[in-house]
Design a protein around this motif. Structure first.
Motif, PDB file in Angstrom:
ATOM      1  N   ARG A  60       0.840 -33.942 -11.315  1.00  0.00           N
ATOM      2  CA  ARG A  60       0.808 -35.386 -11.534  1.00  0.00           C
ATOM      3  C   ARG A  60      -0.423 -35.756 -12.336  1.00  0.00           C
ATOM      4  O   ARG A  60      -1.515 -35.240 -12.089  1.00  0.00           O
ATOM      5  N   THR A  92      -1.217 -45.655 -11.837  1.00  0.00           N
ATOM      6  CA  THR A  92       0.117 -45.112 -12.112  1.00  0.00           C
ATOM      7  C   THR A  92      -0.015 -43.675 -12.579  1.00  0.00           C
ATOM      8  O   THR A  92      -0.893 -43.340 -13.380  1.00  0.00           O
ATOM      9  N   GLU A 121       4.720 -37.651 -12.635  1.00  0.00           N
ATOM     10  CA  GLU A 121       4.962 -36.393 -11.931  1.00  0.00           C
ATOM     11  C   GLU A 121       6.070 -35.630 -12.635  1.00  0.00           C
ATOM     12  O   GLU A 121       7.102 -36.202 -12.989  1.00  0.00           O
ATOM     13  N   LEU A 166      13.419 -33.744 -12.259  1.00  0.00           N
ATOM     14  CA  LEU A 166      13.169 -35.163 -12.500  1.00  0.00           C
ATOM     15  C   LEU A 166      11.743 -35.394 -12.987  1.00  0.00           C
ATOM     16  O   LEU A 166      10.822 -34.660 -12.633  1.00  0.00           O
ATOM     17  N   ARG A 187       9.005 -38.450 -12.779  1.00  0.00           N
ATOM     18  CA  ARG A 187       8.817 -39.672 -12.003  1.00  0.00           C
ATOM     19  C   ARG A 187       7.529 -40.379 -12.402  1.00  0.00           C
ATOM     20  O   ARG A 187       6.573 -39.748 -12.834  1.00  0.00           O
ATOM     21  N   TRP A 205       4.824 -42.701 -10.371  1.00  0.00           N
ATOM     22  CA  TRP A 205       4.362 -43.155  -9.072  1.00  0.00           C
ATOM     23  C   TRP A 205       3.293 -44.232  -9.257  1.00  0.00           C
ATOM     24  O   TRP A 205       2.635 -44.299 -10.304  1.00  0.00           O
ATOM     25  N   VAL A 209       7.451 -44.642  -5.552  1.00  0.00           N
ATOM     26  CA  VAL A 209       8.071 -44.192  -6.797  1.00  0.00           C
ATOM     27  C   VAL A 209       8.600 -45.423  -7.525  1.00  0.00           C
ATOM     28  O   VAL A 209       9.390 -46.190  -6.977  1.00  0.00           O
ATOM     29  N   TRP A 212       9.872 -45.190 -10.862  1.00  0.00           N
ATOM     30  CA  TRP A 212      10.821 -44.844 -11.932  1.00  0.00           C
ATOM     31  C   TRP A 212      11.078 -43.355 -11.901  1.00  0.00           C
ATOM     32  O   TRP A 212      10.187 -42.571 -11.547  1.00  0.00           O
ATOM     33  N   SER A 213      12.281 -42.950 -12.251  1.00  0.00           N
ATOM     34  CA  SER A 213      12.575 -41.535 -12.405  1.00  0.00           C
ATOM     35  C   SER A 213      13.676 -41.368 -13.441  1.00  0.00           C
ATOM     36  O   SER A 213      14.507 -42.264 -13.637  1.00  0.00           O
TER      37      SER A 213
END
Length: 231
Positions: free
Chosen positions: A7, A130, A133, A140, A142, A144, A170, A172-173
């Motif tokens: 991340r 923000t 990841e 995926l 993401r 965070w 979370v 958005w992914s």
């Protein structure tokens, strides 16, 4: 033992040329502003390129700032800890880096428009951090967010104080397969900006630490770099 996904702190990039310094725009395929069309986004004053006097003011501020910092650089060098100021690389796209500064380029319904508004430092609460990841296990990517508990003002660098309990979420992914490419944008301080392109042709320009930008670009590309030092 399963490794934790990597991340890195990210946010929408900001212009560095005097005409667009600390500003950003959000555009459709005809370069129209789309900020008002992004659902749920807090309103902000419309983007404008600085005119002659505005650019002149930014140049003057830069000169004054460098003069004020010069004694600190001299002292640091004398103590054996030379300070190397961040440098900006070569201009690549004048239309997107001087005449305008889009950080989102997307037609109606395209993937780039789905990114969360919290990536915009001019919209989110200043304690919000923000991160991106990149999870290989489920394929995926993401975004965070969490609230940082560090004391201090909004001009303190991102994070460093830990996460407020219960604040992590979370935002958005997207499947890794929807990302078709990522590249470092040279016209940024210490090459910390990068562009992510999606399968539908939309793209976004984000920024991280120089190391974070390199790692994200490498992980979203075809290979994995040898550099695995912590950010």
């Amino acid at each position: 033992m399963v490794e934790e996904p990597e991340r890195y702190r990210v946010e929408f990039a900001s212009g560095t040329a005097a005409s667009v310094e600390k500003r950003r725009s959000f555009r459709d395929l005809e370069r129209n502003d789309i900020e008002r069309d992004l659902p749920g986004w807090p309103a902000r004053p419309p983007f404008r390129v600085r005119g002659f006097f505005g650019r002149l003011g930014r140049y003057a501020l830069t000169v004054v700032t460098r003069l004020l910092l010069l004694p600190l650089h001299i002292i640091a060098d004398a103590l054996g800890s030379p300070v190397s100021p961040e440098k900006r690389g070569k201009l690549e796209e004048r239309e997107n880096e001087v005449d305008d500064f889009p950080v989102m380029w997307a037609g109606e319904g395209e993937t780039a428009r789905t990114l969360p508004w919290q990536l915009d430092p001019s919209r989110r609460p200043w304690r919000t951090v923000t991160e991106m990841e990149l999870a290989e296990q489920d394929g995926l990517v993401r975004i965070w967010s969490y609230e940082d508990i560090a004391r201090g003002g909004r001009h303190v660098s991102w994070g460093g104080g830990g996460k407020a309990p219960g604040s992590e979420a979370v935002l958005w992914s997207v499947p890794r397969s929807e990302i078709t490419g990522a590249e470092i944008k040279r016209f940024s301080m210490a090459e910390s900006d990068f562009k992510i392109s999606f399968r539908d042709g939309s793209w976004v320009r984000l920024t991280s630490s120089p190391h974070g930008a390199r790692r994200i670009v490498a992980l979203l590309g075809q290979g994995v770099p040898e550099d695995r030092h912590p950010a």
